[in-house]
Scaffold this motif. Structure first.
Motif, PDB file in Angstrom:
ATOM      1  N   MET A 225       0.865  -0.951   0.434  1.00 28.55           N
ATOM      2  CA  MET A 225      -0.050  -0.054   0.240  1.00 28.55           C
ATOM      3  C   MET A 225       0.805   1.076   0.481  1.00 28.55           C
ATOM      4  SD  MET A 225      -3.067   1.279   0.125  1.00 28.55           S
ATOM      5  CE  MET A 225      -4.248  -0.007   0.412  1.00 28.55           C
ATOM      6  N   LYS A 226       1.978   1.476   0.939  1.00 27.27           N
ATOM      7  CA  LYS A 226       3.149   2.191   1.026  1.00 27.27           C
ATOM      8  C   LYS A 226       3.408   2.532  -0.925  1.00 27.27           C
ATOM      9  CE  LYS A 226       4.234   2.118   5.066  1.00 27.27           C
ATOM     10  NZ  LYS A 226       5.556   2.427   6.216  1.00 27.27           N
ATOM     11  N   LEU A 227       3.830   1.361  -1.282  1.00 26.73           N
ATOM     12  CA  LEU A 227       4.903   1.601  -2.936  1.00 26.73           C
ATOM     13  C   LEU A 227       3.545   2.349  -3.833  1.00 26.73           C
ATOM     14  CD1 LEU A 227       6.489   0.874  -4.968  1.00 26.73           C
ATOM     15  CD2 LEU A 227       5.568  -1.008  -4.915  1.00 26.73           C
ATOM     16  N   LEU A 228       1.648   1.800  -3.764  1.00 30.20           N
ATOM     17  CA  LEU A 228       0.739   2.142  -4.387  1.00 30.20           C
ATOM     18  C   LEU A 228       0.813   3.558  -4.508  1.00 30.20           C
ATOM     19  CD1 LEU A 228      -1.649  -0.096  -3.972  1.00 30.20           C
ATOM     20  CD2 LEU A 228      -0.165  -0.342  -6.161  1.00 30.20           C
TER      21      LEU A 228
ATOM     22  N   LEU B  45       2.890  -6.175  -7.762  1.00 23.67           N
ATOM     23  CA  LEU B  45       2.419  -5.270  -8.038  1.00 23.67           C
ATOM     24  C   LEU B  45       2.940  -4.285  -9.408  1.00 23.67           C
ATOM     25  CD1 LEU B  45       2.082  -2.780  -5.373  1.00 23.67           C
ATOM     26  CD2 LEU B  45       0.578  -3.684  -6.707  1.00 23.67           C
ATOM     27  N   GLY B  46       4.475  -5.392  -9.713  1.00 21.49           N
ATOM     28  CA  GLY B  46       5.006  -5.102 -11.375  1.00 21.49           C
ATOM     29  C   GLY B  46       5.650  -3.518 -11.220  1.00 21.49           C
ATOM     30  N   ILE B  47       5.665  -2.379 -10.419  1.00 26.34           N
ATOM     31  CA  ILE B  47       5.865  -1.209 -10.301  1.00 26.34           C
ATOM     32  C   ILE B  47       7.058  -0.835  -9.465  1.00 26.34           C
ATOM     33  CG2 ILE B  47       3.506  -0.618 -10.727  1.00 26.34           C
ATOM     34  CD1 ILE B  47       3.077   0.474  -7.876  1.00 26.34           C
ATOM     35  N   GLU B  48       7.954   0.217  -9.622  1.00 32.57           N
ATOM     36  CA  GLU B  48       9.440   0.204  -9.244  1.00 32.57           C
ATOM     37  C   GLU B  48       9.054   2.417  -9.004  1.00 32.57           C
ATOM     38  OE1 GLU B  48      12.376  -0.305 -11.045  1.00 32.57           O
ATOM     39  OE2 GLU B  48      11.706  -2.507 -10.724  1.00 32.57           O
ATOM     40  N   LEU B  49       9.305   2.546  -7.957  1.00 30.97           N
ATOM     41  CA  LEU B  49       9.616   3.637  -7.259  1.00 30.97           C
ATOM     42  C   LEU B  49      11.159   4.990  -8.538  1.00 30.97           C
ATOM     43  CD1 LEU B  49       9.296   3.818  -3.109  1.00 30.97           C
ATOM     44  CD2 LEU B  49       7.581   4.611  -5.856  1.00 30.97           C
ATOM     45  N   GLU B  50      10.729   3.789  -9.883  1.00 29.35           N
ATOM     46  CA  GLU B  50      11.746   5.267 -10.569  1.00 29.35           C
ATOM     47  C   GLU B  50      11.430   6.276 -10.900  1.00 29.35           C
ATOM     48  OE1 GLU B  50      11.488   2.183 -13.194  1.00 29.35           O
ATOM     49  OE2 GLU B  50      10.130   3.135 -14.702  1.00 29.35           O
ATOM     50  N   ARG B  51      10.596   7.518 -10.727  1.00 30.51           N
ATOM     51  CA  ARG B  51      10.383   8.674 -11.455  1.00 30.51           C
ATOM     52  C   ARG B  51       9.672   9.050  -9.343  1.00 30.51           C
ATOM     53  NH1 ARG B  51       7.433   9.503 -15.702  1.00 30.51           N
ATOM     54  NH2 ARG B  51       7.177   8.076 -16.874  1.00 30.51           N
ATOM     55  N   LYS B  52       9.868   8.925  -8.464  1.00 32.90           N
ATOM     56  CA  LYS B  52      10.096   9.516  -7.659  1.00 32.90           C
ATOM     57  C   LYS B  52      11.098  10.288  -7.614  1.00 32.90           C
ATOM     58  CE  LYS B  52       6.421   8.523  -6.507  1.00 32.90           C
ATOM     59  NZ  LYS B  52       5.282   9.863  -6.485  1.00 32.90           N
TER      60      LYS B  52
END
Length: 323
Positions: free
Chosen positions: A207-210, A243-250
């Motif tokens: 949930m934090k990643l989302l 989820l298959g997502i990463e925080l590369e945009r943050k």
């Protein structure tokens, strides 16, 4: 159905409901995937035309040579392949709402025709000289800057003025942090039947990643991510692995590349720590679901932990007000 905990979006919903009372055209703007069609449906459902048809038209998906026929219909024999008379979208939407999605993609050669139809409230089927009156409410949507399109010569200024009486600019999901957990849980409910596992919700890390992810594809991307996770999960609580997502945009690390690549990130994301993200998640979930036991189960924490966190949030808020 629009699910929101964001004050910014709630204000837009109330504006849409007020706008629905009139017959004035509405223009919905915003990035792709932000839910513009949902707002178009809201305008229709809140209007006196709610019992009449809501007809969506994806202007970007219609070829130029068929556009006039799609909107206004055609007579039998009007062109090769016209083997029968066919009504267009204006006739299908009689008394209701015609939703022109991606209105900025209408070919310039046909924009003057549409403008005339909107102003005269009449049209002719292709191959006919008989005028047909129409009574439709126009709601249009675009992810383009139509003023820039006018400057570039791709969109008529008079048509822009005609469809832009009332404007709603839908914010991207990355600016609506409080909506993310509520939408995510809503999509879990929608797709849980596609899993062999009895899905309960998310673990806290997921949930934090989302909440921290940038969501360049907005609600549409969030929906797809949750759909995939529901199919792939092998445990009751969806984890970050599904989820298959990463925080590369943050903006958690030093800026990479030219400034324009990070210009889309709002300032609050650049400085928000995990504790603040967690607070927003929990606050939004409690507001949406009410029952703390249910919220604790969906967020993958114990009821006692949830109670302690809520107590700490109240203490911090009290200290902040005292200061």
């Amino acid at each position: 159905m629009i699910i929101t905990q964001s004050p910014k979006v709630e204000a837009l919903i109330q504006f849409a409901k007020r706008a629905a009372r009139s017959a004035a055209p509405v223009l919905l703007t915003g990035e792709s995937g932000t839910g513009k069609e949902l707002f178009a449906q809201l305008v229709h459902q809140s209007s006196p035309r709610a019992t009449q048809p809501f007809i969506p038209v994806n202007c970007a998906a219609i070829s130029e040579n068929l556009f006039e026929s799609e909107l206004f219909g055609h007579e039998k024999g009007a062109f090769s392949g016209a083997i029968a008379t066919r009504e267009g979208r204006f006739e299908a939407a009689k008394g209701g709402t015609l939703f022109l999605d991606e209105v900025g993609e209408i070919p310039l050669s046909l924009q003057s025709k549409l403008l005339r139809v909107l102003e005269s409230k009449t049209f002719e089927r292709v191959g006919s000289s008989t005028s047909i009156e129409h009574d439709v409410r126009i709601v249009a949507a675009t992810n383009r800057d139509l003023k820039q399109a006018v400057d570039d010569g791709d969109f008529r200024l008079d048509l822009l003025h005609r469809i832009n009486v009332l404007t709603l600019d839908i914010p991207p999901l990355r600016q609506r942090v409080a909506d993310i957990p509520v939408l995510a849980l809503h999509f879990v409910d929608a797709f849980r039947n596609e899993s062999e596992i009895a899905i309960e919700g998310f673990d806290s890390a997921a949930m934090k990643l989302l909440a921290k992810y940038d969501w360049p594809g907005n609600i549409r991307e969030l929906r797809n991510v949750i759909h995939r996770a529901c199919v792939l999960t092998d445990q009751p609580r969806i984890s970050t692995d599904h989820l298959g997502i990463e925080l590369e945009r943050k903006g958690d690390s030093p800026q990479q590349g030219p400034p324009s690549e990070n210009a889309r990130l709002p300032n609050q994301w650049l400085h928000m720590n995990l504790d603040e993200v967690e607070r927003q998640i929990i606050t939004a979930a409690i507001k949406a679901f009410g029952n703390r036991q249910v919220v604790a189960e969906k967020l993958g924490i114990s009821p006692r932990t949830l109670t302690n966190k809520m107590r700490r949030y109240r203490e911090i808020e009290s200290e902040s007000k005292a200061a």
